[in-house]
Design a protein around this motif. Structure first.
Motif, PDB file in Angstrom:
ATOM      1  N   SER A 246       1.661   3.561   3.500  1.00 31.81           N
ATOM      2  CA  SER A 246       2.979   3.963   3.966  1.00 31.81           C
ATOM      3  C   SER A 246       3.874   2.748   4.163  1.00 31.81           C
ATOM      4  O   SER A 246       5.086   2.875   4.315  1.00 31.81           O
ATOM      5  CB  SER A 246       2.870   4.745   5.285  1.00 31.81           C
ATOM      6  OG  SER A 246       2.416   3.897   6.333  1.00 31.81           O
ATOM      7  N   THR A 247       3.280   1.568   4.148  1.00 31.30           N
ATOM      8  CA  THR A 247       4.022   0.315   4.253  1.00 31.30           C
ATOM      9  C   THR A 247       3.482  -0.640   3.196  1.00 31.30           C
ATOM     10  O   THR A 247       2.283  -0.914   3.147  1.00 31.30           O
ATOM     11  CB  THR A 247       3.862  -0.316   5.649  1.00 31.30           C
ATOM     12  OG1 THR A 247       4.357   0.600   6.630  1.00 31.30           O
ATOM     13  CG2 THR A 247       4.623  -1.627   5.750  1.00 31.30           C
TER      14      THR A 247
ATOM     15  N   ARG B  89       8.486  -0.143   4.989  1.00 25.15           N
ATOM     16  CA  ARG B  89       7.972   1.202   5.250  1.00 25.15           C
ATOM     17  C   ARG B  89       8.659   2.212   4.344  1.00 25.15           C
ATOM     18  O   ARG B  89       9.890   2.230   4.221  1.00 25.15           O
ATOM     19  CB  ARG B  89       8.169   1.584   6.715  1.00 25.15           C
ATOM     20  CG  ARG B  89       7.544   2.925   7.077  1.00 25.15           C
ATOM     21  CD  ARG B  89       7.416   3.121   8.579  1.00 25.15           C
ATOM     22  NE  ARG B  89       6.661   4.328   8.879  1.00 25.15           N
ATOM     23  CZ  ARG B  89       5.348   4.439   8.857  1.00 25.15           C
ATOM     24  NH1 ARG B  89       4.622   3.377   8.525  1.00 25.15           N
ATOM     25  NH2 ARG B  89       4.745   5.569   9.130  1.00 25.15           N
TER      26      ARG B  89
END
Length: 216
Positions: free
Chosen positions: A6-7, A12
């Motif tokens: 997710s990052t 992000r």
């Protein structure tokens, strides 16, 4: 490399319902090459904004990046508009379904419509400027050394360029414009068709002026 997908490279990925829907739509509609390219455009654009101290809306940047090449796909291509306009229109329809403010929709539209027009996006609002910056980095390597090797490697590990990305992206541009060569007049896709389509005849601006209906 971070294991938190997710990052990536410290950036992000937006995870709103709208962003997730855009991801699914683009992944289903585009080739693997264009999907990974579009994701890299988001990361390179976001990192450019952070490095230059530019405030930006990550969700709008993400939508602009993800949709910027949708006009190359047959399902979203018109018979007579530039592929950039087709992609911009697809993004506008998508965003309107989520009830976004008109200014935000306009910024995303401009970011896609202008992403192949050098010299203008950097003077526009952040969504427009950063989508173009991401495209320029991933396609042309503009600003390559302004990113760390760690950033580049982490982004490309998650969204690989592959061994023949350069040839693949040019082929994508060619296939998205070869049936409507008139849309390349005055823009960089004329260079693509000149190199890849032996039947293509570039229209010359000076000739267009001199051969117009005006007598003087």
């Amino acid at each position: 490399m971070s294991t938190d997908l997710s990052t990536i490279a410290g950036v992000r990925i937006p995870d709103s319902t709208m962003a997730q829907s855009a991801t699914e739509l683009v992944r289903d509609a585009e080739t693997e090459l264009l999907y990974h390219h579009s994701r890299r455009v988001f990361f390179f654009g976001a990192l450019t904004g952070e490095r230059q101290g530019i405030s930006y809306d990550a969700e709008l940047l993400y939508i602009g990046a993800m949709f910027h090449d949708m006009g190359l796909m047959d399902a979203h291509a018109s018979p007579d508009e530039r592929f950039e306009v087709d992609g911009a229109n697809a993004a506008r329809d998508f965003l309107q379904s989520y009830g976004l403010a008109e200014r935000d929709i306009d910024d995303v539209w401009d970011s896609i419509a202008l992403h192949t027009t050098p010299g203008i996006p950097k003077h526009k609002r952040s969504t427009v400027a950063l989508v173009a910056a991401g495209v320029e980095m991933d396609v042309l390597g503009i600003g390559f050394d302004e990113f760390t090797s760690k950033q580049r490697n982490e982004i490309c590990a998650c969204h690989p360029r592959g061994l023949k990305f350069k040839q693949g992206i040019l082929s994508s541009f060619c296939m998205g414009t070869i049936r409507k060569p008139e849309t390349t007049f005055g823009n960089i896709k004329a260079d693509v068709l000149s190199k890849m389509d032996p039947t293509y005849k570039r229209k010359d601006f000076a000739d267009a002026v001199l051969n117009s209906r005006w007598t003087t």
